[in-house]
Write an enzyme that holds these catalytic residues in place. Sequence first.
Site, PDB file in Angstrom:
ATOM      1  N   SER A   1       0.812  -1.219   0.000  1.00  0.00           N
ATOM      2  CA  SER A   1       0.000   0.000   0.000  1.00  0.00           C
ATOM      3  C   SER A   1       0.842   1.265   0.000  1.00  0.00           C
ATOM      4  CB  SER A   1      -0.946  -0.001   1.204  1.00  0.00           C
ATOM      5  OG  SER A   1      -1.865  -1.066   1.107  1.00  0.00           O
TER       6      SER A   1
ATOM      7  N   HIS B   1       7.809  -4.350   4.942  1.00  0.00           N
ATOM      8  CA  HIS B   1       8.261  -3.419   5.981  1.00  0.00           C
ATOM      9  C   HIS B   1       9.759  -3.533   6.240  1.00  0.00           C
ATOM     10  CE1 HIS B   1       4.248  -2.111   7.384  1.00  0.00           C
ATOM     11  NE2 HIS B   1       3.881  -3.297   6.961  1.00  0.00           N
TER      12      HIS B   1
ATOM     13  N   ARG C   1      -0.555   0.370  14.204  1.00  0.00           N
ATOM     14  CA  ARG C   1      -0.550   1.723  13.645  1.00  0.00           C
ATOM     15  C   ARG C   1      -1.881   2.441  13.849  1.00  0.00           C
ATOM     16  NH1 ARG C   1      -0.640   0.046   7.251  1.00  0.00           N
ATOM     17  NH2 ARG C   1      -2.790  -0.707   7.191  1.00  0.00           N
TER      18      ARG C   1
ATOM     19  N   PRO D   1       7.564   3.249   7.095  1.00  0.00           N
ATOM     20  CA  PRO D   1       7.368   4.025   8.319  1.00  0.00           C
ATOM     21  C   PRO D   1       6.124   3.749   9.136  1.00  0.00           C
ATOM     22  CG  PRO D   1       6.875   5.389   6.410  1.00  0.00           C
ATOM     23  CD  PRO D   1       7.412   4.083   5.882  1.00  0.00           C
TER      24      PRO D   1
ATOM     25  N   LYS E   1      -6.075   3.026   6.521  1.00  0.00           N
ATOM     26  CA  LYS E   1      -5.499   3.455   5.243  1.00  0.00           C
ATOM     27  C   LYS E   1      -5.434   4.975   5.114  1.00  0.00           C
ATOM     28  CE  LYS E   1      -4.952  -0.723   3.643  1.00  0.00           C
ATOM     29  NZ  LYS E   1      -3.612  -1.290   3.337  1.00  0.00           N
TER      30      LYS E   1
ATOM     31  N   HIS F   1      -2.449  -2.961  -5.120  1.00  0.00           N
ATOM     32  CA  HIS F   1      -1.753  -4.251  -5.137  1.00  0.00           C
ATOM     33  C   HIS F   1      -2.791  -5.337  -4.930  1.00  0.00           C
ATOM     34  CE1 HIS F   1      -2.279  -4.703  -0.795  1.00  0.00           C
ATOM     35  NE2 HIS F   1      -1.936  -3.431  -0.692  1.00  0.00           N
TER      36      HIS F   1
ATOM     37  N   HIS G   1       0.521 -10.175   0.380  1.00  0.00           N
ATOM     38  CA  HIS G   1       0.130  -9.584  -0.897  1.00  0.00           C
ATOM     39  C   HIS G   1       0.499 -10.526  -2.035  1.00  0.00           C
ATOM     40  CE1 HIS G   1       0.631  -5.336   1.074  1.00  0.00           C
ATOM     41  NE2 HIS G   1      -0.419  -5.999   1.526  1.00  0.00           N
TER      42      HIS G   1
END
EC number: 5.4.2.12
Length: 504
Positions: free
Chosen positions: A59, A120, A187, A254, A326, A435, A451
Amino acid sequence: MQTALVILDGWGLGDHDRRNAVQTASTPTFDRLIEKGANGTLDVSGRQVGLPAGQMGNSEVGHLNIGAGQVVKQAYTRVEDAIDNGSFQTNAAINAAFNHAVATNGRVHFMGLLSDGGVHSEQEHLHALIELAGDRNIDAITHVFTDGRDTNPHSSEQYLTTLEEVIHTHGTGDIATVSGRYYAMDRDKNWTRTRMSYDAIVNRTAEHTTSTALEAVSESYDRGDTDEFIEPTLIDNTPAVEDGDAVFVFNFRPDRVRQLVRMLADIDPAWSFETDPPTTELATMAQYDETFSLPVAFPPNEQHDTLGEVIATAGLTQLRIAESEKYAHVTYFLNGGREIAFEDERREIIKSPDVSTYDQQPSMSSNEVTDTAIEQINTTDPDVLILNYANPDMVGHTGDFTAAIEAIESVDTQLDRLLETIYAAGGHVIVTADHGNADNMGTAANPHTAHTTNPVPIVYTRPDGNGDGDTIRDGGSLCDIAPTVLELLSVEQPAAMTGSSLIE
């Protein structure tokens, strides 16, 4: 309203023999789009999006490329290149951390996601750090975050075995803690989860203690927890992060390490500490937040003339909408790593459901996202709408095939409502994805939670809901979306955008 860009996060186009939730689900709205609109496919992995060949997209990468209108060389690729050409060894931020540990007779603590998923982090980057520490006789400690989301849910034992071989070879890097990414890399402001990892790393307090990292994993499996959900665990006879130590966080993406880094650096805390965080030299592989005053090994290549900036410069209004999972993607990443909104850029964030995993609520907040979009279109009439539906990706990551089907069908239902409003407001529509994910859910015995490298759809319709007379050219990628949007807006494409319009 002039143009809407709708991103179906994780909606790939793959073979049907891999429990493909996208193809299995009932999607009358999407099917109608394909039937009536101009449609094609986009390549969204590997070199097409600035990643190493064969690497699946994600993403962050997808939205960066969409917004930039050019192929953006990713931090992953930049780190790989630095290791290959030797500049990794002389990197200023890495050496600052190492030199601090030497000067204080302290340790350097490495922490990040132990994985070869490439979303990541990449485990070989940690191996390179340990090798470098060993060459300089620096006492290094490793705090492992286990994956199971961008990798097989039961794969961390193989990564730990390889890591322990690297540690043995170079004589440094002992593993002190193991935490599933569910805790260490939240997150969505679930600070209690983040705090559990922080307490293990800094205060040496956790529910579980084992003799080895491999035992931490095997005992977690015995409790029914897969890699992503391993509760923070202490490894016997290993140290905490202490005053005078150095910390290097090796994730190159990040968004999922920001909360933990905020705690470690005591930046704008949304919590209270029982004890002050240790005073350390804290450095990071990439820039996690432009407001963090921390050394960064691979700072971002500044993006100029992104889609949002060009829209703002043209005097047009824009609306960005997503649920919180998102939100950063349709704002920060789409704007090339810029936190602050452009002029007349309105942002609406819808809280994602408060559940442990999204198979428990596959619809997520798609209904609320759509409600907000409809209300804003009808009341503020933005020139441009950019909206992300999170469900196919976030539910796809759970590996639950039935839930993924429900997620796809939920998005399809909401898309129908959204399109009706956009068309009524006179808007052109581009529907695409960043994706794949829900297009391959693996098998019942071995769920696929990562993914995919499959292509994604691209569909264009005019305000009448049709694309008759238009075609989508072959060979497109995500960097071509911004030029397409600008063409629909009759706004000149800047030289910085090397992509080209997809509509013929």
